[in-house]
Enzyme design. Structure first.
Site, PDB file in Angstrom:
ATOM      1  N   GLU A  39       0.956  -1.196   0.001  1.00 37.48           N
ATOM      2  CA  GLU A  39       0.003  -0.062  -0.285  1.00 37.48           C
ATOM      3  C   GLU A  39       0.745   1.202   0.060  1.00 37.48           C
ATOM      4  O   GLU A  39       0.664   2.282   0.575  1.00 37.48           O
ATOM      5  CB  GLU A  39      -0.998   0.004   1.118  1.00 37.48           C
ATOM      6  CG  GLU A  39      -1.903  -1.099   1.125  1.00 37.48           C
ATOM      7  CD  GLU A  39      -2.724  -1.143   2.333  1.00 37.48           C
ATOM      8  OE1 GLU A  39      -3.965  -1.473   2.245  1.00 37.48           O
ATOM      9  OE2 GLU A  39      -2.395  -0.936   3.842  1.00 37.48           O
ATOM     10  N   CYS A  72     -11.359   0.389   7.003  1.00 40.64           N
ATOM     11  CA  CYS A  72     -10.763   1.645   7.397  1.00 40.64           C
ATOM     12  C   CYS A  72     -11.658   2.770   6.538  1.00 40.64           C
ATOM     13  O   CYS A  72     -11.677   3.891   6.871  1.00 40.64           O
ATOM     14  CB  CYS A  72      -9.343   1.789   7.219  1.00 40.64           C
ATOM     15  SG  CYS A  72      -8.763   1.261   5.628  1.00 40.64           S
TER      16      CYS A  72
END
Length: 637
Positions: free
Chosen positions: A304, A403
């Site tokens: 990420e 998230c």
């Protein structure tokens, strides 16, 4: 406890070039952002709440409160999703005062408070006899990260209601952290930054500088190898270089930008010009070399993370929604500190494209990662199942790591906070839409205006005074960097505005006058579809073009083409045809390649169709009409 600093939005520096407006001074009245904020309040919050209840994330607090062994639901950091939801609820309550929402909010707060230990520690996955010990996994445990989101949720309540049970919980948490990690305590940092901006905001809101000091310690400790070795390397945690020495954001994108946001907050509160300059340098270099056309950041799926300079493949883009939100967190802080409109420009680009591509039109499903080239149609995730990351071509209702939905919810609930700022004698409008402003400037003048525009579809912004200012007010409007020209109309006349950015990064127009009721200022920015050519150093899109219109990036979707988008090339010399935001079209041909050998190299047999005109859609809306292939960058041939 009551606040000792002005009641504003999520960010409230004690000193800055531009100041946030007081909470409630700017109200969205409709338009794009008003409609989405209403949908957030009525749909997204309930959707998030239902899911965290259904899969046990809220129930973790109930289990922790009993003192008896329980099975923890979800990954280590799911406490943070409950906290982000509470933050979103707090901002929404500050906007509407909805009594039914208030009941739901207080019930959830009570469950969180019941799980807090006597010494202030609060985490449902650590610290009990059958769990891992406290602070035993700072690399991956996310204890400080979760507590940071708890503190930010409490600050939201403090700034909208002045006090509350969650505020008391957060202060006890912060006091505990000062004792454990403060001066003379354990020299450590969290693998995922977030506690830093949270502590600074709590310090600003309560006047307790101990919290700012602890944030400063965390910033100064970062980059000194305090976290253990991992396969991704120390730069994943930004633990390879001190913040002051870094020249560009690297490693995990969300971590990097949460850290940068906290660094700006600490620098502002401590008068550290060197630290601010470091983050400005990192912002400039990252935007110039590691940012997608949509404003998205992060090109690596595995970790990420940011890639190398100009490593921006559209089909392998990660572009996490949380990274877009984190980018705007940094840009907003730098805008407040420097007053430079380039930060507002990136906020606009990122909001409309990299962030708002995430939610489905009904607000009940989301992207986690956001590609700009979908090669396969994929499938619609089931409406009742968890998804890993929603990497198919359709949005998913919830993720194992969710998230992004709660982060989006808290951002939409307070999105108006980045629309305008003030100085002693001026009001600065950075983002456009439909909203009313009513406040008193520090210098005593009244700043009350009705702002109306068709943004982002139309480029006319009308600003009408709804109360007499009493004394002169400097009304400043941002001219977007994508605008080649603009026209400003005031009660004193009309003039052209050069849209070319100045060497200082300023693209604004200012009208200084003592406003009477009904005085109107109108900024007209031509909004027309335009071609954008990528930097040739971005190998993955060399020889392509993209289409933009106003602040929006456009995409070609197979739903409109009637076939896969992979074989489409732009007719050379073609410009986009613009009949409005929903009717942008492009001249293309279909190119079919027949191989003459066993490998995909050498001279192929190429056949092309006659040119045709196809419709493009705003990138943020793609994938709302069923499975499809999609691309933003179109080859020219």
């Amino acid at each position: 406890m009551t606040t000792t600093s002005p009641s504003t939005g999520p960010v409230s520096p004690t000193t800055s070039r531009l100041r946030p407006l007081p909470h409630g001074a700017l109200r969205l009245t409709g338009g794009y952002w008003g409609e989405w904020q209403e949908r957030n309040g009525s749909v997204v919050l309930r959707h998030c709440e239902d899911w965290i209840e259904r899969i046990g994330w809220a129930g973790n607090f109930d289990g922790a409160a009993t003192g008896e062994e329980f099975t923890h639901a979800g990954i280590e950091f799911v406490d943070s999703e409950v906290y982000k939801l509470l933050e979103a609820m707090a901002w929404e309550l500050g906007r509407t005062g909805d009594p039914e929402l208030a009941e739901r909010y207080e019930r959830l707060v009570d469950r969180v408070a019941a799980a807090q230990d006597d010494d202030g520690y609060l985490h449902t996955a650590f610290g009990r006899p059958w769990q891992r010990p406290r602070w035993s996994d700072l690399e991956w445990g996310h204890e400080l990260y979760c507590m940071g989101h708890l503190i930010q949720a409490a600050v939201a309540r403090l700034r909208t209601a002045g006090s509350g049970g969650l505020v008391d919980v957060a202060v006890r948490v912060a006091d505990h952290l000062v004792g454990v990690f403060g001066d003379g305590g354990r020299e450590a940092v969290c693998g995922h930054p977030e506690i830093e901006p949270a502590l600074v905001e709590l310090g600003r809101a309560t006047g307790d500088h101990r919290y700012v000091r602890l944030a400063q310690l965390f910033i100064d400790r970062r980059g000194n190898g305090l976290l253990g070795p991992i396969a991704f390397g120390p730069e994943y945690f930004q633990d390879d270089l001190p913040v002051r020495q870094a020249g560009v954001w690297r490693g995990h994108a969300v971590r990097a930008m949460y850290l940068a946001a906290g660094a700006v907050d600490v620098a502002v509160e401590t008068g550290d010009a060197e630290l601010v300059a470091a983050v400005e340098r990192q912002w400039t270099n990252t935007v110039a070399t590691r940012t997608y056309l949509t404003g998205a950041m992060g090109s690596h799926h595995q970790d990420e993370s940011f890639g190398a300079d100009f490593e921006l493949p559209p089909d392998r883009e990660y572009g996490e929604t949380c990274a877009a939100i984190a980018s705007n967190m940094v840009s907003w802080r730098l805008l407040l500190e420097t007053g430079e409109s380039k930060y507002a420009d990136l906020i606009e680009r990122t909001l409309y494209n990299a962030m708002m591509v995430a939610p489905r039109e009904d607000g009940r499903a989301f992207f986690y990662a956001n590609t700009m080239h979908q090669r396969v149609e994929g499938a619609a995730p089931p409406e009742d199942d968890l998804s890993a990351r929603a990497l198919s071509s359709l949005r998913a209702p919830w993720f194992e790591v969710s998230c992004c939905p709660t982060n989006l919810a808290r951002t939409l609930a307070s999105v108006e906070s980045v629309f305008a700022t003030m100085t002693d004698d001026g009001l600065q409008l950075h983002q456009y839409g439909d909203y009313d402003v009513d406040t008193t400037l520090p210098g005593g003048a009244t700043a009350a205006f009705r702002v109306r525009s068709g943004w982002p579809a139309a480029g006319t912004v009308s600003v009408e005074a709804t109360a007499a200012s009493g004394t002169p007010v400097a009304l400043r409007l941002r001219v977007p960097s994508w605008a080649s020209e603009a026209v400003l109309e005031t009660p004193d006349g009309t003039r052209s505005v050069d849209g070319t950015r100045s060497v200082h990064g300023e693209d604004t127009v200012t009208v200084v006058r003592t406003f009477a009721v009904g005085d109107r200022v109108t900024l007209t920015v031509p909004v027309a579809a335009r071609l954008t050519v990528p930097d040739p150093r971005i190998d993955a899109v060399r020889g392509t073009v993209a289409v933009e219109r106003g602040p929006l990036v456009y995409a070609l979707e197979s739903t409109d083409l009637g076939r896969d988008v992979g074989d489409v090339v732009v007719q050379p010399g073609s410009d986009p045809l613009d009949d409005g935001p929903d009717a942008v079209r492009m001249r293309v041909r279909q190119r079919t390649v027949h191989r003459v050998g066993p490998l995909p190299y050498g001279d192929p047999d190429v056949q092309e169709t006659e040119p045709e005109t196809v419709r493009l859609v705003p990138y943020a809306t793609w994938g709302n009409r069923g499975p499809s292939t999609m691309r933003v960058f179109l080859p020219v041939g």
